[in-house]
Scaffold this motif. Structure first.
Motif, PDB file in Angstrom:
ATOM      1  N   SER A  48      30.843 -12.751  -9.422  1.00  0.00           N
ATOM      2  CA  SER A  48      30.569 -13.236  -8.058  1.00  0.00           C
ATOM      3  C   SER A  48      29.066 -13.362  -7.817  1.00  0.00           C
ATOM      4  O   SER A  48      28.597 -14.353  -7.235  1.00  0.00           O
ATOM      5  N   VAL A  49      28.311 -12.365  -8.253  1.00  0.00           N
ATOM      6  CA  VAL A  49      26.857 -12.441  -8.112  1.00  0.00           C
ATOM      7  C   VAL A  49      26.319 -13.585  -8.972  1.00  0.00           C
ATOM      8  O   VAL A  49      25.512 -14.407  -8.520  1.00  0.00           O
ATOM      9  N   ALA A  64      28.205 -14.059  -3.454  1.00  0.00           N
ATOM     10  CA  ALA A  64      27.252 -13.082  -3.985  1.00  0.00           C
ATOM     11  C   ALA A  64      27.033 -11.941  -3.002  1.00  0.00           C
ATOM     12  O   ALA A  64      27.004 -10.768  -3.390  1.00  0.00           O
ATOM     13  N   SER A 100      23.053 -10.229 -13.343  1.00  0.00           N
ATOM     14  CA  SER A 100      24.250  -9.775 -12.640  1.00  0.00           C
ATOM     15  C   SER A 100      24.790  -8.493 -13.260  1.00  0.00           C
ATOM     16  O   SER A 100      25.284  -7.612 -12.552  1.00  0.00           O
TER      17      SER A 100
END
Length: 211
Positions: free
Chosen positions: A96-97, A132, A194
């Motif tokens: 997601s990041v 994010a 990340s």
């Protein structure tokens, strides 16, 4: 009510908040797979079927986050389920990041090279920024451990390798194809960044008192 309460574990762990976020992410995941429909079709026609799983990067990240929310709502009781929860949570944070930042960066990089920004681009900027941000906010509720984080980073690096080895990376703004080497390097670097964010989350999680 203090504004800081909105970022507290007590508030974020409320079932209503988790359900609202789950519904939002589930809808976004479905839309994301539809958005990738054309590329999935082209990949199926021109590449081996096993590569299909590596095509829809952002919706798969959103899917991981949705599964992580489900397991916060309904925590697994068995040891195997707990290990699976740790893996899904690690994948949710790392991807997601990574893809939240990546998509926004590609849109603005394309604009800097002359691509027009249309309303869909602004929609993608908002949705991917939210990806994010929500991962960074909700990571405090997760149970990530080193083994799960290592597996999540390895999977994401594998995804990068398949994307740029076989040319199934997400479609880019036209001008960026002339700078594909820079996009590839940025992509790998963002995966490592990340993973570093996940590592910080692991340290914080392990430092929490038991009980």
């Amino acid at each position: 009510m203090s504004v800081t309460y909105l970022w507290s574990r007590e508030f974020l762990s409320k079932r209503l908040i988790l359900w609202i976020l789950l519904i939002s992410n589930a809808l976004g995941t479905v839309y994301g797979y539809i958005w990738y429909g054309g590329q999935l079709y082209n990949t199926a026609m021109e590449h081996p079927w096993w590569q299909l799983v590596f095509v829809p990067d952002s919706p798969t990240a959103s899917l991981f986050f949705s599964l992580a929310l489900i397991m916060l709502l309904y925590p697994p009781k068995q040891l195997a389920g707990m290990f699976f929860q740790q893996l899904i949570e690690a994948l949710a944070v790392v991807t997601s990041v990574k893809y939240g930042i990546w998509a926004v960066a590609m849109i603005f990089a394309g604009a800097s090279q002359g691509s027009d920004l249309v309303w869909q681009d602004w929609m993608l900027v908002a949705s991917h920024t939210a990806m994010a941000v929500e991962a960074l906010i909700f990571v405090k509720l997760f149970h990530i451990r080193w083994t799960a984080l290592t597996a999540a980073i390895a999977w994401t690096l594998l995804n990068d390798t398949v994307d740029y080895t076989y040319g199934i990376f997400p479609y880019l703004p036209g001008p960026l194809y002339d700078h594909l080497w820079a996009v590839e390097g940025f992509t790998y670097g963002l995966t490592l960044f990340s993973g570093f964010v996940g590592w910080i989350a692991v340290k914080r999680s392990l430092s929490k008192p038991l009980g």
